[in-house]
Design an enzyme around this catalytic site. Structure first.
Site, short mmCIF file in Angstrom:
data_model
loop_
_atom_site.label_atom_id
_atom_site.label_comp_id
_atom_site.label_asym_id
_atom_site.label_seq_id
_atom_site.Cartn_x
_atom_site.Cartn_y
_atom_site.Cartn_z
N ASP A 74 0.64 -1.43 0.12
CA ASP A 74 0.33 -0.31 -0.08
C ASP A 74 0.75 1.23 -0.19
O ASP A 74 1.47 1.09 0.55
CB ASP A 74 -0.76 0.19 1.47
N GLU A 124 -2.30 5.87 -8.57
CA GLU A 124 -3.18 6.66 -8.32
C GLU A 124 -3.07 8.70 -9.00
O GLU A 124 -1.85 8.76 -9.18
CB GLU A 124 -3.06 6.90 -6.33
N GLY A 184 -8.21 8.32 7.51
CA GLY A 184 -8.21 8.82 8.68
C GLY A 184 -9.48 9.32 9.26
O GLY A 184 -10.40 8.88 8.48
N HIS A 229 -9.30 4.79 -1.62
CA HIS A 229 -8.54 4.99 -0.63
C HIS A 229 -9.76 5.64 0.11
O HIS A 229 -10.78 6.13 0.05
CB HIS A 229 -7.36 5.89 -0.50
N GLY A 230 -9.37 5.83 1.47
CA GLY A 230 -9.66 7.07 2.74
C GLY A 230 -11.00 5.79 2.84
O GLY A 230 -12.35 6.97 3.04
N ILE A 267 -9.74 0.04 3.63
CA ILE A 267 -10.41 -0.25 5.38
C ILE A 267 -9.41 0.11 5.86
O ILE A 267 -8.69 -1.23 6.08
CB ILE A 267 -11.44 -0.10 5.60
N ASP A 268 -8.90 0.69 6.80
CA ASP A 268 -7.34 0.33 7.85
C ASP A 268 -8.19 1.06 9.23
O ASP A 268 -8.50 0.95 10.33
CB ASP A 268 -6.26 1.56 7.83
O1 LIG Z 1 -6.29 3.60 2.48
C1 LIG Z 1 -6.59 3.64 3.47
C2 LIG Z 1 -7.06 4.01 4.27
O2 LIG Z 1 -8.37 4.58 4.18
P1 LIG Z 1 -9.39 4.63 5.63
O3 LIG Z 1 -8.26 6.04 6.79
O4 LIG Z 1 -9.96 5.27 5.55
O5 LIG Z 1 -9.29 3.54 6.72
N1 LIG Z 1 -5.12 3.08 3.23
O6 LIG Z 1 -4.50 3.64 2.33
C3 LIG Z 1 -4.73 3.15 4.79
C4 LIG Z 1 -2.99 3.92 4.71
C5 LIG Z 1 -2.15 3.82 5.87
O7 LIG Z 1 -0.85 4.33 6.09
P2 LIG Z 1 0.26 4.23 7.51
O8 LIG Z 1 0.06 2.42 7.64
O9 LIG Z 1 1.42 4.55 7.10
O10 LIG Z 1 -0.74 4.52 8.48
ZN LIG Z 2 -4.10 4.84 1.23
#
Ligand SMILES: O=C(COP(=O)(O)O)N(O)CCCOP(=O)(O)O
Ligand SMILES: [Zn+2]
Length: 308
Positions: free
Chosen positions: A81, A133, A180, A210-211, A254-255
């Site tokens: 990623d 991207e 975030g 993303h995000g 999703i993170d």
């Molecule tokens: O798109 C997303 C996550 O989106 P989200 O914040 O909406 O879950 N990502 O690519 C996750 C990016 C995480 O990077 P790191 O490990 O450096 O903190």
């Molecule tokens: Zn991302």
């Protein structure tokens, strides 16, 4: 088995659903996601950021993902990623990743193309697929003026040229999401006209969001109730993600939602069990919270349950 995303994106595109791409940083996070995938019989993209490689050391994550493949028998993509250089992408290709992202979105158009093409040429020579991207995600939630947002979002004509000139396998686009827990100042909004335009100009081409975490208020409240301070956290409404999945988006990142689920349950457990200090006692519930969150995503948002 460890697979590329080629086939699963083709099926997802035709079926109008998306594959969840979940960030992994340790054993419990991987186990929670994989248990969910097993119960739902869903394909998985386990993605590793540069930060995750620094936190866990690459070999641990690689072996944990290999264990996940052996344990679950699911089709699993091991994806880099936000790779930020040819070198890290090459290292991951050489290390057995089946997919890599080269994120050149911060460079001017021509530089992004040159860098992406270099990664595509190398990755494809090793049977690995590439995500790039175009357009800028972060930092535009403050940009109130339409022209500023417009400048940051992905330009459909540029997207067509970018794909043709790089040979990239999937493209992360900017239509209003951001990384975030604080994605929108006002009402959540995605530029669906723009998505419609991009996907109609790139038929059958997998797009990536993303995000895309939804930041469920239930977990925000639990975090804040037990000592957390994340006021005003806001994510992408789940119905918008379902709509995007029917419009050519095949991969949804999703993170943050995993982080919130795990953190809320650990905060709650520690507050309710002040005498406990065995990490298994709070990491276990954290893992379970991730599992339940991922099951919900697969069933009710992504639509990839039963598609393994
Ligand atoms: O798109 C997303 C996550 O989106 P989200 O914040 O909406 O879950 N990502 O690519 C996750 C990016 C995480 O990077 P790191 O490990 O450096 O903190
Ligand atoms: Zn991302």
């Amino acid at each position: 088995p460890l697979v590329t995303s080629k086939e699963m994106f083709k099926k997802a595109y035709k079926g109008g659903y998306a594959i969840g791409a979940f960030n992994v940083n340790n054993m419990e996070i991987i186990q929670g996601i994989v248990e969910a995938g097993k119960e739902e019989n869903a394909p998985l993209i386990l993605q590793v950021s540069a930060g995750a490689r620094k936190y866990a050391q690459p070999v641990y994550l690689k072996k944990l993902v290999e264990a996940a493949v052996e344990y679950s028998g699911l089709p699993i993509v091991l994806h880099l990623d936000h790779g930020d250089s040819f070198e890290i992408c090459k290292a991951c290709v050489d290390d057995g990743f089946t997919s890599v992202m080269i994120d050149g979105s911060k460079y001017p158009f021509e530089e992004n193309i040159a860098l992406t093409k270099k990664v595509v040429d190398y990755a494809h020579s090793k049977g690995v697929v590439v995500e790039a991207e175009l357009g800028r995600l972060s930092g535009i939630e403050d940009a109130v003026s339409v022209s500023e947002r417009d400048a940051a979002f992905t330009d459909p004509d540029e997207a067509v040229e970018f794909v043709e000139r790089t040979g990239v396998d999937s493209l992360a686009i900017a239509i209003g999401t951001s990384h975030g827990a604080y994605k929108f100042k006002g009402e959540p909004r995605l530029d669906f006209e723009r998505l419609e335009k991009i996907s109609s100009m790139l038929p059958n081409f997998p797009l990536v969001l993303h995000g895309a975490s939804s930041v469920p208020q239930e977990f925000v409240e639990i975090c804040n109730k037990y000592g957390g301070q994340i006021p005003g956290a806001k994510g992408v409404p789940e119905d918008m993600l379902r709509k995007a999945a029917e419009m050519g988006v095949c991969k949804i990142n999703i993170d943050t939602d995993l982080r919130l689920a795990m953190t809320a349950s650990i905060r709650k457990y520690l507050a309710e069990n002040p005498s406990h200090f065995d990490p298994r006692q709070y990491l276990g519930p954290g893992r379970e919270a991730i599992k339940q969150m991922v099951i919900h995503k697969m069933r009710d948002v992504l639509g990839c349950s039963g598609k393994a």
